[in-house]
Design a protein around this motif. Structure first.
Motif, short mmCIF file in Angstrom:
data_model
loop_
_atom_site.label_atom_id
_atom_site.label_comp_id
_atom_site.label_asym_id
_atom_site.label_seq_id
_atom_site.Cartn_x
_atom_site.Cartn_y
_atom_site.Cartn_z
N THR A 414 5.68 -60.33 20.06
CA THR A 414 6.41 -60.45 18.78
C THR A 414 6.68 -61.90 18.41
OG1 THR A 414 8.52 -60.26 19.95
CG2 THR A 414 7.51 -58.21 19.14
N HIS A 415 5.91 -62.83 18.96
CA HIS A 415 6.13 -64.25 18.69
C HIS A 415 5.74 -64.59 17.25
CE1 HIS A 415 5.95 -68.65 19.30
NE2 HIS A 415 6.80 -68.40 20.29
N PRO A 416 6.50 -65.44 16.54
CA PRO A 416 6.18 -65.73 15.13
C PRO A 416 4.91 -66.56 14.94
CG PRO A 416 8.05 -67.05 15.88
CD PRO A 416 7.77 -66.06 16.95
N SER A 417 4.37 -67.16 16.00
CA SER A 417 3.13 -67.94 15.85
C SER A 417 1.91 -67.05 15.59
CB SER A 417 2.89 -68.77 17.10
OG SER A 417 2.69 -67.94 18.22
N THR A 419 -0.35 -64.77 13.60
CA THR A 419 -0.52 -64.58 12.15
C THR A 419 -1.24 -63.28 11.80
OG1 THR A 419 -2.56 -65.87 12.24
CG2 THR A 419 -0.54 -67.06 11.68
N ILE A 447 5.94 -56.78 11.45
CA ILE A 447 6.65 -58.04 11.60
C ILE A 447 6.41 -58.91 10.38
CG2 ILE A 447 6.80 -60.14 13.03
CD1 ILE A 447 5.85 -58.27 15.37
N GLY A 449 5.57 -61.95 8.07
CA GLY A 449 4.66 -63.09 8.22
C GLY A 449 3.43 -62.80 9.03
N ARG A 450 3.13 -61.53 9.32
CA ARG A 450 1.95 -61.15 10.09
C ARG A 450 1.11 -60.17 9.28
NH1 ARG A 450 2.44 -58.95 16.24
NH2 ARG A 450 3.49 -60.97 16.45
#
Length: 647
Positions: A414-417, A419, A447, A449-450
């Motif tokens: 679940t990391h925001p990096s 994409t 999530i 931004g993904r």
């Protein structure tokens, strides 16, 4: 009287030899003869004049058989045959000491000299690498059996991974395509296009129709060829060969991710790469010459021309006195203080302007290629467990992207990096089959931004050279058509709608002021239809105003329509012109006299008619597909239901 010539000692009969005669000459069994022919690249030939009795035989060139006879491999194979006989005798007598000594002293052979004979230069080897890569990728997926050993399968995997790691390091991949046979790849290496096929990752059964012994001889030769090619490719980048592997990633089954590329630093290793450095320096000088400005080139040309003409003028002073009258009347190109005369200045400017435009177009094309090489540089992909991980890893890494999945380079999914989330199943089915709680959470809530996509998006983006809109490739959406980049639409004469849509996106990206529209093709069609309706309404309003003005002025309806007749006359003129052109073409056909030209003309016309038939078939299929979309699907009724309705 001369001597009588014996039959078969002179002429065309001596240049060919039958297979049975070749086997007798070499004193080798038929299996070994086939193996030697495959390794040496000797294949059967068809002589021009053959008697009816000898048509069933296979023939070889006598020169080729002579090359095989003088090859050192033939003696090695004879030694191996004798060694096998000795080993069988020792095993039958149960002499253990003798068996051990024979196994230690087993004769070995190498195919290095054959590779050098068949491919004198490195570019010749690159041109023939396609078949070798296809066969190695096939054996890499096979399971070991009585014919194929585990060592051969592992060696094939190792060589394929080494070649793919070079392609990733140089970003030399250009095209991909998913087909029924497998996945096609095309890379550009040393200005040579290399295409190979990777089969789908399914269990391959042993085919009964295929002779695996013949394929293993090809594999034996291709292993040595690709090891030579990989060595040369790695040293061209100044990297050690063979590369090392990480044990941690290799245990997880990621062969490509386990390879480590290290640059050469030692003096002993640097000596081996002196030739590569010289070639690199030459390439750098060549690039610097290309980067010279247009004005500097013009100045250098003017100086050279002035020097040449000054030397010529000194030699031709005596001739110029006799021909002075002719020279005064005719304008001649001369250079004075580096400036051209007005008559020739305009022509030279046009030539230099054309050259400048060519250089600019070439530079723009090179810049676009460099951008396409790092298409996924700012993106990170998370691969779900059902996706083909090795293939997607290879594709994403070739274009500068980052990849992760469970237990590989991913501590927190679940990391925001991250994409893009790649899935190949509907989300509802994945939730049912999910084993861990964090996997269910990932699928239940998207999530922020993904982007959630299917694997086809990666393939289509690589072929298009841009990042396509994501909405069409959603997990539960119907995918757009997957076009082949190996097909030339201009030659076939038919361009599909999807190709036109991608071309429009490319035009928009090239223009900096306009922004890419992420709307789907359906929305575009609706907007185009609305624009057409508005144009039709405006035309009707204009006609209504003209008719009203005619009524007020007293013009009748028949006279008003008579003014529109010239349009029909124009159409008739166009039809007459077409008929005249057709008649002229027929007369030209009648003027063709020679038989060769007629046959060529008929052949070209036949090809044109075939292309037209293909285009008409594709258009008819397109219309049928569009009509089936609009109409609801009615499944065929069974016989029992029909009988019940009749009753």
């Amino acid at each position: 009287m001369g001597k009588e010539q014996k039959k078969g000692k002179k002429g065309g009969a001596t240049s060919f030899i039958s297979r049975s005669q070749a086997v007798r000459k070499l004193q080798v069994p038929l299996k070994l003869f086939r193996k030697l022919c495959i390794l040496k690249g000797v294949f059967p030939r068809e002589p021009k004049r053959v008697k009816s009795k000898a048509k069933d035989k296979t023939y070889y060139m006598t020169k080729d058989i002579g090359f095989i006879a003088h090859d050192p491999l033939l003696e090695k194979f004879r030694d191996l045959r004798a060694w096998k006989i000795k080993l069988k005798k020792a095993q039958s007598k149960k002499e253990e000491n003798r068996i051990k000594s024979l196994k230690i002293n087993k004769p070995q052979y190498f195919l290095d000299h054959i590779v050098k004979e068949r491919y004198p230069t490195f570019i010749d080897a690159l041109r023939d690498v396609d078949d070798a890569l296809n066969l190695l990728h096939l054996f890499a997926l096979m399971t070991p059996n009585k014919y194929v050993t585990e060592r051969q399968v592992n060696n094939a995997k190792r060589l394929c991974c080494e070649f793919q790691s070079y392609v990733i390091a140089t970003h030399s991949l250009r095209k991909t395509f998913i087909s029924i046979k497998g996945i096609y790849f095309q890379a550009e290496i040393f200005e040579q296009k290399v295409t190979w096929l990777v089969p789908h990752q399914f269990g391959i059964t042993d085919p009964k129709d295929v002779d695996l012994k013949v394929m293993l001889t090809f594999l034996e030769f291709y292993e040595t060829l690709i090891s030579f090619v990989n060595f040369k490719l790695y040293h061209s980048i100044n990297v050690l060969y063979p590369p090392k592997k990480r044990n941690s990633t290799f245990k997880l089954g990621v062969d490509l991710g386990s390879i480590i590329l290290k640059q050469i630093t030692d003096k002993s290793e640097a000596k081996q790469n002196n030739n590569n450095k010289i070639k690199k320096n030459k390439n750098i000088k060549h690039q610097k010459e290309k980067q010279q400005t247009f004005e500097e080139r013009v100045i250098s040309l003017n100086e050279k021309l002035s020097e040449v003409l000054a030397g010529e003028n000194q030699k031709t002073e005596q001739e110029s006195q006799t021909l002075s009258t002719e020279i005064e009347n005719e304008p001649t190109p001369q250079i004075l203080d580096g400036e051209f005369i007005k008559n020739d200045e305009t022509e030279l400017r046009q030539v230099f302007a054309d050259v400048n435009e060519q250089w600019k177009t070439a530079e723009i094309a090179e810049q676009e290629k460099e951008k396409a090489k790092l298409l996924f540089s700012d993106l990170k992909f998370y691969l779900s467990r059902e996706t083909p991980k090795e293939i997607l890893f290879f594709l994403i890494k070739c274009f500068g992207g980052n990849v992760c999945w469970d237990n590989f380079a991913c501590t927190n999914p679940t990391h925001p990096s991250i994409t893009h989330h790649v899935t190949d199943r509907p989300i509802n089915a994945q939730i049912e089959n999910a084993q861990k709680t964090y996997q269910i959470k990932l699928l239940q809530r998207k999530i922020f931004g993904r982007d959630y996509i299917q694997p086809q998006w990666i393939f289509d983006c690589i072929n298009a050279g841009i990042l396509l809109p994501v909405e069409e490739y959603a997990p539960n959406a119907k995918l757009p058509p997957h076009l082949s980049p190996f097909v030339d639409d201009q030659k076939e004469g038919y361009t599909p709608e999807r190709r036109k849509y991608i071309d429009n996106l490319l035009r928009i990206t090239q223009q900096p002021n306009q922004s890419i529209s992420t709307s789907t093709s359906k929305d575009e069609k609706k907007s185009n239809d609305s624009e057409n309706e508005e144009d039709e309404a405006a035309e009707l309003e204009r006609l209504y105003e003209k008719e009203r003005e005619a009524e007020l002025s007293g013009v009748t309806y028949s006279n008003f329509n008579s003014n529109k007749k010239p349009n029909n006359n124009n159409n008739n003129k166009n039809n007459n012109n077409k008929q005249k052109q057709n008649q002229e073409n027929k007369f030209k056909e009648m003027m063709i006299k020679s038989g060769k030209q007629k046959r060529l003309y008929i052949h070209l016309k036949g090809q044109e008619s075939k292309i037209k038939r293909k285009i008409s078939k594709l258009e008819n299929k397109k219309k049928l597909f569009a009509s089936n979309k609009e109409q609801p699907f009615n499944p065929p009724r069974s016989k029992q239901s029909k009988q019940s309705n009749c009753k």
